[in-house]
Design an enzyme around this catalytic site. Sequence first.
Site, short mmCIF file in Angstrom:
data_model
loop_
_atom_site.label_atom_id
_atom_site.label_comp_id
_atom_site.label_asym_id
_atom_site.label_seq_id
_atom_site.Cartn_x
_atom_site.Cartn_y
_atom_site.Cartn_z
N GLY A 118 0.82 -1.20 0.00
CA GLY A 118 0.00 0.00 0.00
C GLY A 118 0.86 1.25 0.00
N SER A 119 0.36 2.28 0.66
CA SER A 119 1.02 3.59 0.58
C SER A 119 2.33 3.68 1.35
CB SER A 119 0.07 4.68 1.07
OG SER A 119 -0.95 4.91 0.12
#
Length: 615
Positions: A220-221
């Site tokens: 993810g981020s």
Amino acid sequence: MNRQIRLVGAGVMVLFLALFVRLNYLQLFHAKALASSPTNGTRVLNEYDRPRGAILSADGATLAQSIRAPKGSPFSYERIYPTGSLFADVTGYYSFIYGADGVEKTYNGILDGSVQKAGFPTNLTDLRQLLTGGPQNVTLTVSEKLQQLARRELAGRAGSVVALDPSTGAILAMYSNPSFDPAALSQLSTVKEQQAWKTLLATPGNPLSPGAYRNRWPPGSTFKIITASAVYDHRPSLANRVFPVLGALPLPQTTHELHNFDRSYCGGQILQLFTVSCDTGFGKIGLDLGARNLYAEATAFGFDSVPPIDLPDAAPSAFPAPSSFTRNLPTLAYSAIGQENVAATPLQMAMAAGAIADHGEIMVPHVLSYVTDSQGRVVSRYTDKVWRRATSAATAAKVTTLMESVVNSPNGTGVAAAIPGVEVAGKTGTSQTGTNPPRTDDWFAAFAPAAHPTIAVAVVLLNQGNGVQTQGGTLAAPIAKSLIETWLGEHPVKGAGTVVHADTGTNSASTGPSGGSTTTTAPGTSPTTSPASTTTGPTTTSTTTTSTTTASTSTSSTSSRSAVPTTSVPTTTSTSPTTTTPTASPSSSASPPSSAKDLTTTVASRRSRVARGPS
């Protein structure tokens, strides 16, 4: 008839000669291989039926030891694990039927005495130890207190926690859930051992595969740490660009769009994008960087390489080759935010945070601290080494500024990791793994103190619900905070230098006096400053299937340094990869910076740290 007899006799002689040559060949050239073969029942029985050295934690807890077996047992010794399932990821197991894993495998030769580490003998006891061998003890870098805290914070949820010292690579904590008690595979009853093995194989989450370094998931981020580094390393002009405020990014080669988390709107320069974890902004950055630049940065951070940790079968984290994006550019935008075919182990993301903490260098991760003999004397000590340079010190300083904003800005997605008086640098991640029902893997990667880092942490919680309350900033960040707070409470940093400012390339779109980011409530408008409460940020909307892998390739170090003038890491009989790290100046989160350039970052000099353990 005589001729036939002579032929038979000659044939028999040839067969005897061939047998003689074969036996001597095996004795001369293959004796060692045959003796050490796992199919050699006599060797396995003899090896299992003798004592092994103890495995100890950094704070003195006994993690594994051999004790005398009860009378009538088929073996003379029994391997026990006093802490149960707490250290299974690290110690592994030692089984008569299934072999060994973890430290039990990597340092098998030291633990069973077949590989001796010793100094010059000074008395008869030393001489006897040198001549006859004997088990030696292994002390690890892992803290029992941090390990217990990691288990308590996961609270039964599936996931992993990895903490390391960014300046040495020493693993401070490594815990995954589900776990298992290694003693179940070291029982004196082979029938019970087989039953335990079958039960573990059928357990959801595969506890036999250490989640911290052998399993991988979309980061993810948290991957935006790498994407942001790529901006400064490959296209620094992007750091000064003001990206439009969008709720969805139109993608090339398709009519589909990349949406922000929770359908929010965001835009601005890289500081604002990073602080609120703006997916549309970083998706556009990925497209502008190009596949080759993003791939080069990912591999510089260790993706697509087996991490050289001294534990067996570590999995390489994965980033797609540039050629895979040629006819599928939308996936490049998703890859830039840690989705699509990007996958990382928790160890990898801890090392990524550690690279930023340690001026761009990644140290070789390791669990070994030192080896002691039967008298408790240190006979060998691990030597710290650099694995690779992920990025420049200048880039690491700029990314540190971005990561500090995530935790310390009022609208940052990682405010739950803020610690009063400590400058924590971090990055949230919320990776979507399913849509029916919506599920996420929730991440947080961080280090502290930002100016003089002594701990880097990565946390992932798997298969969580999808919503504002279930994301990396709300679930994983508090766990990282707890570990950092506990570690710094016991290991305060002395002599911290002056905190200086770093230019992140942010100007006209800087945060306002209230610390708000550049956002608006409608697409297509120019960036304006809005209150922090209107901005959300964690990760993305792509659907990605989780995956698990086992390492099958190896990598080599690109540089080396010796942090402590000590002897080299002990040689082992294992075939596993051989061994080849953050408290901040006081700051007040109640007083947000007046501009982007007021955000603080690390100084260029940090104090050196030496390995722990008896001198």
